[in-house]
Design a protein around this motif. Sequence first.
Motif, short mmCIF file in Angstrom:
data_model
loop_
_atom_site.label_atom_id
_atom_site.label_comp_id
_atom_site.label_asym_id
_atom_site.label_seq_id
_atom_site.Cartn_x
_atom_site.Cartn_y
_atom_site.Cartn_z
N ARG A 1 -6.58 -11.19 -10.10
CA ARG A 1 -6.32 -11.17 -8.66
C ARG A 1 -7.57 -11.66 -7.95
N ILE A 2 -7.38 -12.26 -6.81
CA ILE A 2 -8.48 -12.83 -6.04
C ILE A 2 -9.26 -11.71 -5.34
N SER A 3 -10.56 -11.91 -5.21
CA SER A 3 -11.43 -10.99 -4.45
C SER A 3 -11.98 -11.79 -3.27
N VAL A 4 -11.72 -11.32 -2.08
CA VAL A 4 -12.06 -12.13 -0.91
C VAL A 4 -13.48 -11.95 -0.39
N ALA A 5 -14.16 -10.90 -0.77
CA ALA A 5 -15.50 -10.64 -0.22
C ALA A 5 -16.47 -11.82 -0.41
N PRO A 6 -16.59 -12.40 -1.61
CA PRO A 6 -17.51 -13.53 -1.76
C PRO A 6 -17.10 -14.73 -0.90
N LEU A 7 -15.80 -14.94 -0.73
CA LEU A 7 -15.34 -16.04 0.11
C LEU A 7 -15.68 -15.80 1.58
N LYS A 8 -15.58 -14.56 2.01
CA LYS A 8 -15.97 -14.22 3.38
C LYS A 8 -17.46 -14.45 3.60
N ASP A 9 -18.27 -14.09 2.61
CA ASP A 9 -19.72 -14.30 2.72
C ASP A 9 -20.04 -15.79 2.80
N ALA A 10 -19.37 -16.60 1.97
CA ALA A 10 -19.60 -18.05 1.99
C ALA A 10 -19.15 -18.65 3.32
#
Length: 118
Positions: free
Chosen positions: A70-79
């Motif tokens: 499943r995808i984890s969105v926290a790193p994408l939000k940081d980027a």
Amino acid sequence: MTDALSSTFAALADPTRRAILARLSSGEATVGELAEPFAMSLPAISKHLTVLERAGLITKSRDGQRRHCRISVAPLKDATSWLELYRQHWEEQFDNLGSYLATIHQPSDEGTPQENPS
């Protein structure tokens, strides 16, 4: 040790990993389901998943023999937050350039062709 943002961008640099994330954005999937659209071996897909997992972009869980991702969105939000700072900066720079270009390209009365009265 690599920082989280560098790991995120390194993982996103590969089109296969981006495609895997795109698939996971619509919901959880097994490793086999993620491998289906690619013309590569299951071990090769597993290597991509390992890179994504180390970057924190996905999580894996086991249900018997099946491994779910499943995808984890926290790193994408940081980027996205990091990129947003630079987007704002460059938009301001382009606005300034546009204003400058408008001032140097304003037509003046001098040097403009006059109509011949004849």
